[in-house]
Design a protein around this motif. Structure first.
Motif, PDB file in Angstrom:
ATOM      1  N   PHE A 282      -2.781  -0.589 -11.012  1.00 57.91           N
ATOM      2  CA  PHE A 282      -3.393  -1.367  -9.808  1.00 57.91           C
ATOM      3  C   PHE A 282      -4.492  -0.307  -9.351  1.00 57.91           C
ATOM      4  O   PHE A 282      -5.021  -0.596  -8.337  1.00 57.91           O
ATOM      5  CB  PHE A 282      -2.572  -1.388  -8.735  1.00 57.91           C
ATOM      6  CG  PHE A 282      -1.503  -2.454  -8.975  1.00 57.91           C
ATOM      7  CD1 PHE A 282      -1.813  -4.009  -9.217  1.00 57.91           C
ATOM      8  CD2 PHE A 282      -0.021  -2.492  -9.069  1.00 57.91           C
ATOM      9  CE1 PHE A 282      -1.037  -4.799  -9.543  1.00 57.91           C
ATOM     10  CE2 PHE A 282       0.801  -3.472  -9.324  1.00 57.91           C
ATOM     11  CZ  PHE A 282       0.399  -4.696  -9.599  1.00 57.91           C
TER      12      PHE A 282
ATOM     13  N   GLU B 117      -7.944  -1.680  -8.493  1.00 59.87           N
ATOM     14  CA  GLU B 117      -7.996  -2.809  -7.538  1.00 59.87           C
ATOM     15  C   GLU B 117      -7.654  -2.037  -6.154  1.00 59.87           C
ATOM     16  O   GLU B 117      -8.116  -2.418  -5.132  1.00 59.87           O
ATOM     17  CB  GLU B 117      -6.891  -3.706  -7.885  1.00 59.87           C
ATOM     18  CG  GLU B 117      -6.787  -4.791  -6.770  1.00 59.87           C
ATOM     19  CD  GLU B 117      -5.719  -5.871  -7.234  1.00 59.87           C
ATOM     20  OE1 GLU B 117      -5.180  -6.648  -6.233  1.00 59.87           O
ATOM     21  OE2 GLU B 117      -5.203  -5.906  -8.195  1.00 59.87           O
ATOM     22  N   PHE B 118      -6.950  -0.936  -6.037  1.00 61.27           N
ATOM     23  CA  PHE B 118      -6.535  -0.241  -4.787  1.00 61.27           C
ATOM     24  C   PHE B 118      -7.666   0.314  -4.330  1.00 61.27           C
ATOM     25  O   PHE B 118      -7.798   0.465  -2.996  1.00 61.27           O
ATOM     26  CB  PHE B 118      -5.317   0.570  -4.978  1.00 61.27           C
ATOM     27  CG  PHE B 118      -4.893   1.276  -3.675  1.00 61.27           C
ATOM     28  CD1 PHE B 118      -3.914   0.561  -3.062  1.00 61.27           C
ATOM     29  CD2 PHE B 118      -5.166   2.549  -3.411  1.00 61.27           C
ATOM     30  CE1 PHE B 118      -3.464   1.179  -1.817  1.00 61.27           C
ATOM     31  CE2 PHE B 118      -4.922   3.138  -2.114  1.00 61.27           C
ATOM     32  CZ  PHE B 118      -3.950   2.413  -1.326  1.00 61.27           C
TER      33      PHE B 118
ATOM     34  N   ALA C 206      -2.846  -3.722  -2.966  1.00 60.04           N
ATOM     35  CA  ALA C 206      -3.563  -4.185  -4.399  1.00 60.04           C
ATOM     36  C   ALA C 206      -2.397  -5.052  -5.006  1.00 60.04           C
ATOM     37  O   ALA C 206      -1.158  -4.819  -4.751  1.00 60.04           O
ATOM     38  CB  ALA C 206      -3.917  -2.997  -5.066  1.00 60.04           C
ATOM     39  N   GLY C 207      -2.616  -5.560  -5.928  1.00 62.86           N
ATOM     40  CA  GLY C 207      -1.789  -6.529  -6.780  1.00 62.86           C
ATOM     41  C   GLY C 207      -0.977  -7.596  -6.092  1.00 62.86           C
ATOM     42  O   GLY C 207       0.148  -8.058  -6.309  1.00 62.86           O
TER      43      GLY C 207
ATOM     44  N   GLY D  75       1.278  -7.419  -1.345  1.00 62.11           N
ATOM     45  CA  GLY D  75       0.630  -6.439  -2.407  1.00 62.11           C
ATOM     46  C   GLY D  75       2.009  -5.876  -3.159  1.00 62.11           C
ATOM     47  O   GLY D  75       3.113  -5.957  -2.699  1.00 62.11           O
ATOM     48  N   ASN D  76       1.583  -5.537  -4.255  1.00 59.17           N
ATOM     49  CA  ASN D  76       2.581  -4.689  -5.068  1.00 59.17           C
ATOM     50  C   ASN D  76       2.405  -3.377  -4.855  1.00 59.17           C
ATOM     51  O   ASN D  76       3.427  -2.673  -5.292  1.00 59.17           O
ATOM     52  CB  ASN D  76       2.530  -5.161  -6.576  1.00 59.17           C
ATOM     53  CG  ASN D  76       2.594  -6.357  -6.966  1.00 59.17           C
ATOM     54  OD1 ASN D  76       3.868  -6.947  -6.490  1.00 59.17           O
ATOM     55  ND2 ASN D  76       1.539  -7.066  -7.689  1.00 59.17           N
TER      56      ASN D  76
END
Length: 114
Positions: free
Chosen positions: A49, A52-53, A76-77, A84-85
């Motif tokens: 991630f 994305e993060f 993110a995720g 999120g993850n």
């Protein structure tokens, strides 16, 4: 304590593998004891991630009951409205022990249906 192996350990090295295995990671802190460097090391962590993060916005974090802003979140995720993850949360006016003394009741995965 350090003689018994109970000293501080860098567990950040474990996070990329956890994320790759689908385990969600939450990093949190309070603004009363500023979480210096949290976003920096999370952005540099080589994980699934990472990109994305880095570009994820920092958003207000509010409780569902009263919609009062209690901090900020970057995730993110997951969905932009979800946990999120790989997630960072900073809670306004909270110290390092805020999860222990929280006035907001914890809701488990089963309680929320997510």
């Amino acid at each position: 304590m350090t003689d018994g192996g109970e000293g501080a350990k860098n567990t950040a090295a474990l996070i990329p593998e956890l994320l790759a295995d689908g385990i969600r990671v939450l990093v949190y802190g309070g603004t009363a004891v500023p979480p210096v460097g949290y976003l920096e090391w999370m952005s540099k962590l080589d994980s699934v991630f990472k990109e994305e993060f880095i570009v994820a916005p920092i958003l207000p974090w509010a409780t569902p009951k009263n919609n009062m802003t209690n901090g900020v979140v970057k995730a993110a995720g997951g969905k932009i409205t979800g946990a999120g993850n790989f997630t960072y949360v900073s809670v306004f006016e909270a110290g390092y022990a805020f999860p222990i003394f929280s006035v907001v009741p914890y809701r488990s995965r089963d309680d929320t249906g997510t």
